[in-house]
Design a protein around this motif. Sequence first.
Motif, short mmCIF file in Angstrom:
data_model
loop_
_atom_site.label_atom_id
_atom_site.label_comp_id
_atom_site.label_asym_id
_atom_site.label_seq_id
_atom_site.Cartn_x
_atom_site.Cartn_y
_atom_site.Cartn_z
N UNK B 184 74.23 25.22 34.99
CA UNK B 184 75.31 24.37 34.48
C UNK B 184 76.20 23.97 35.64
N UNK B 187 80.96 23.38 34.29
CA UNK B 187 81.66 24.19 33.29
C UNK B 187 83.19 24.03 33.37
N UNK B 188 83.77 23.99 34.58
CA UNK B 188 85.23 23.88 34.63
C UNK B 188 85.76 22.57 34.07
N UNK B 213 85.68 24.03 26.55
CA UNK B 213 84.49 24.80 26.92
C UNK B 213 83.68 25.24 25.69
N UNK B 232 78.74 26.58 21.30
CA UNK B 232 78.48 27.72 22.18
C UNK B 232 79.59 27.78 23.22
N UNK B 236 84.72 33.12 29.01
CA UNK B 236 84.52 34.55 28.82
C UNK B 236 84.42 34.85 27.32
N UNK B 238 85.16 37.20 25.26
CA UNK B 238 86.26 37.72 24.44
C UNK B 238 87.34 36.69 24.15
N UNK B 260 84.27 35.31 18.28
CA UNK B 260 83.91 36.62 18.81
C UNK B 260 82.89 37.32 17.91
N UNK B 261 83.00 37.14 16.60
CA UNK B 261 82.04 37.75 15.67
C UNK B 261 80.64 37.22 15.91
N UNK B 262 80.55 36.05 16.52
CA UNK B 262 79.26 35.43 16.78
C UNK B 262 78.91 35.54 18.26
N UNK B 265 78.41 32.53 20.66
CA UNK B 265 77.15 31.77 20.78
C UNK B 265 76.52 31.58 19.40
N UNK B 284 72.76 36.42 19.75
CA UNK B 284 73.44 37.35 20.67
C UNK B 284 74.20 38.41 19.90
#
Lengths: 322, 355
Positions: B184, B187-188, B213, B232, B236, B238, B260-262, B265, B284
Amino acid sequence: MKFAFPVLLATTLLTPFAVFADPRVDAVLDQHVLPRFHALTDATAALANAEDCDVVAEWDAATEAWIAVSHLRFGPTEVDNRAFSLAFWPDPRGSTPSALTTLLSDDAPAIADVSIAGRGFYALEYLLFDDAFSDVDGRCDLIAGLAKDANATAQAIEADWIDHYADLLRTTGNDTYRDDTEALQQLYGAITGGLDFAVTKRLGVPMGTFERPRPRLAEMRRSGRSLDNVAVVLESLEEMTLLLAGGDSDGVIADQFAAARLALDNVGEIEGGADFSIVADTSGRFKVEVLQNRISEIRTYLSEELGPQIGVIEGFNADDGD
Amino acid sequence: MATRRGFLAGLIATGLAPVPTWADAGNPSFLSAARTPEGNFVLAGLDESGGIRFSIPLPTRGHAAAAHPHRPEAVAFARRPGVFALVLECQTGDVLARLDSPEGRHFYGHGTFDPSGDLLFTTENDFEVGEGRIGIWDARRGYVRIGEIASHGVGPHDLRLMPDGSLVVANGGIDTHPASGREKLNIPTMQPNLCYLDMDGHCLDQVTPAYHQASVRHLSIRADGMVGIAMQWQGEVRTSPPLVATHMRGEAMRELGAGLDLAGYVGSIDFSGDGTRLAVTSPRAGVAAVFDTTSGDLVLALENDDVCGIAASKGGMMLTNGGGRVFEAHHDTTELAAHDLSWDNHLIAIPQGLT
């Protein structure tokens, strides 16, 4: 395979239970991750504190320190694009020289505001080794600026590791790592990711195809660090693998890495091996291919042996990323 | 279109159909790519019980597929950055046509037919400039390429046809170049979007997720035009924002659940047959999550290792995972079948009606 959870996934799945850290996680953190990020902070500080812009030796040491942690791409390195701002490569469209030109212009923006392609060790390599930048106005100031920027980034990464991130891996049952298996999985993935990157990018990019090798796209060919970077990767990944495996009683891991090291030395012996320019001729190319194969064999060994041994199952879909 | 459908249906009813139908390929309900234990790749047709009705070898790893609405033809796309797609006759396994991406382009692994089955649309990367394209191929004439339009974004991944005949495309925002594989590059600075397009390539409407993002990747369309969106997270894990959303043109994007539960992704997404539920998978997290489309609440979360393929079925939702298993989910999951295969990312429903 019947699991039914009522509403509120967060509370049902993320059941916290305090446990003592897995000793392998402790070992990886205390003997690999934390000391190596500290070394990056030190090496970038030496680069930033240099008296003049003749900093090839300091750049070399700092780059080596980065390559040795470049597989640890999770957590603190991913905040605010820190890792990208230290290392933007591969760069297929050649964004780094144009970002540097912007930074050298009269009305240059602040370093932190430019494209990340103009920051970090790869951008510094252009300034230090590429003829196009050897005597441009503002070169020295920009080298100093980029060095300080890299040092600030390295400090921020290390601070996050020390402040909280290492604890997330040590004491699982948190939002980031639900249990020790997830912590082990993260560390294991860093090793396999590092090996994959070496095979497909550090070696694969200059290899190109047989019909069209791409030696000029080799990583850090200007400074001649291309092969050295792979050596640093192997040395660092071997260290981490041994710690994560909790030993190597039959010596298989050491043997695998030794075989790769031998293949690497065979590339280094030839003129043009250091910067991978040898991929353009058949016999040289073959030697690089052997190195690539030895590293792929380590990768295969890990997924067949170490992964299952530490309870990590690689997901066909989980690892896909599409 | 209705006329053409009626005409074909009439022909089939008389038994005089000049072309084979999905019934001739064993009446599969779903398509999925898979990896075999030997490391080879196939495209398989699955029935409602999870049984395999056909299995056709692919030269490389597949990703998604597109099912022709009438004929038993499946287009199997090579995984990104693939440069070919195969049109397979699912009754015989014959390769009817091969789509090669033009010079300077590669596929992303998704495509869709228009309802008549005359045209096929594919998402593509114009990689020297890093801009998304949608290729248009004529299925009436051996899948010859007849044109392309801009996707109005970078990294178009999934695309679907809207009930009104327009297209909707998930511009993931991620710039890649084949010289650096799947790396990639932006990304930024990535800027994903969801874009509604007419056939002339005009962007009718465009929405962007709240966080730049959050890469918009996969889509599902409800009969009334509601778009289910699966994203997706590229930051980071978290810090992941919600990654499932619904959108109706002219309205704001509505986010569902917690990212976060997923595990940051989402792999696949589909509305239930009656449209009251929106189901997603995260390989994931090893979770399939089901949302109520009216309240937006998470109503069901099912643990399932490496689950990814999901599609509405007669009995609820059909799920596939990397362990070769096929499940049906209602209030819990029932294993329907286990195959010695790794099911790949997507389970594609074959349009029912004329088959």
